[in-house]
Design a protein around this motif. Structure first.
Motif, short mmCIF file in Angstrom:
data_model
loop_
_atom_site.label_atom_id
_atom_site.label_comp_id
_atom_site.label_asym_id
_atom_site.label_seq_id
_atom_site.Cartn_x
_atom_site.Cartn_y
_atom_site.Cartn_z
N GLN A 105 0.83 -1.29 0.12
CA GLN A 105 -0.15 -0.02 0.08
C GLN A 105 0.98 1.37 0.03
O GLN A 105 0.50 2.29 -0.66
CB GLN A 105 -0.87 -0.18 1.22
N ILE A 106 2.05 1.13 0.76
CA ILE A 106 2.93 2.36 0.61
C ILE A 106 3.55 2.61 -0.54
O ILE A 106 3.52 3.75 -1.00
CB ILE A 106 3.90 2.21 1.97
N THR A 107 3.98 1.41 -1.30
CA THR A 107 4.30 1.38 -2.50
C THR A 107 3.76 2.17 -3.33
O THR A 107 4.01 2.69 -4.41
CB THR A 107 5.01 0.16 -2.94
N GLU A 108 2.45 1.69 -3.40
CA GLU A 108 1.30 2.15 -4.51
C GLU A 108 1.24 3.53 -4.31
O GLU A 108 1.21 4.32 -5.35
CB GLU A 108 -0.02 1.67 -4.15
N HIS A 109 1.47 4.27 -3.19
CA HIS A 109 1.43 5.64 -3.03
C HIS A 109 2.74 6.58 -3.63
O HIS A 109 2.92 7.69 -3.94
CB HIS A 109 1.10 6.21 -1.62
N LEU A 110 3.97 5.88 -3.49
CA LEU A 110 5.06 6.06 -3.52
C LEU A 110 5.69 6.03 -4.94
O LEU A 110 6.61 6.94 -5.27
CB LEU A 110 6.00 5.77 -2.63
N VAL A 111 4.81 5.09 -5.66
CA VAL A 111 5.69 4.94 -6.98
C VAL A 111 5.67 6.11 -8.12
O VAL A 111 6.61 6.27 -8.72
CB VAL A 111 4.49 3.90 -7.75
#
Length: 213
Positions: A105-111
């Motif tokens: 979930q964090i990765t999805e926002h940071l992509v």
């Protein structure tokens, strides 16, 4: 003398008749006693067979119940041992899965801010489901080139869910459209519990978003 022999003969005949009658009665009584004895033996055998059969069934039921309880206790003990032995592993696996979900979930926002992201982060909008990102390529520069749907996968998993596959297929088949939904301002009143300040019908929400950027 003659009458004596006649009387003696009659007496002998009477004794012989009585003896034969006695023997006949004795044989009949003997047969009756034997039949009664045989009937008593059969009845006793039947009672004994019924009794021991009932005893055997009762013993069998008690043995089966004892075996069942013993087996159930053994399985419960083995299950408790397995649970104690595997509990730490299960907790670690659950923690690992939770960590993986949170990291995803964090990765999805940071992509959009990663170096290998091909588009301007200002053009990316996070959606989450059924796709993670929608990119309006070039919109922040005033020159919109394309709209890109992006599904983010982290780690080793690249498998799409059924819903994600449906979205992908619809886009690949170009079954994508644009519509303008117009809501008259007079229906957007506070009395109906809707919007306190309705959008002006000439204002595009996307334009408002651009102005904030």
């Amino acid at each position: 003398m003659m009458w004596f022999f006649i009387g003696l003969s009659m007496g002998l005949l009477l004794l012989l008749f009585l003896k034969l009658s006695y023997q006949r009665d004795l044989e009949r009584t003997k047969r009756e006693l034997q039949e009664e004895y045989q009937a008593t033996i059969r009845e006793s055998q039947l009672r004994a067979e019924t009794f021991w059969k009932a005893q055997f069934e009762d013993w069998k039921s008690r043995e089966i119940e004892t075996i069942r309880l013993s087996t159930e206790q053994q399985y419960k003990a083995l299950f408790e041992q397995w649970k104690l032995a595997e509990e730490d592993g299960i907790r670690q696996d659950a923690a690992k899965r939770s960590k993986s979900v949170m990291l995803g979930q964090i990765t999805e926002h940071l992509v959009p801010f990663l170096p290998n992201f091909s588009y301007n982060p200002k053009d990316a909008r996070f959606l989450g489901t059924p796709v993670d990102l929608i990119v309006f390529d070039g919109l922040s520069d005033g020159d919109l080139k394309q709209v890109v749907f992006i599904e983010v996968k982290s780690g080793t998993s690249k498998q799409l869910t059924e819903r994600e596959k449906q979205v992908r297929d619809v886009i690949f088949e170009r079954r994508v459209s644009w519509e303008l939904f117009y809501q008259p301002a007079e229906l957007l009143t506070t009395e109906k519990g809707l919007l306190d300040h309705p959008y002006d019908d000439q204002v595009n929400p996307m334009d408002s978003e651009e102005s904030t950027e």
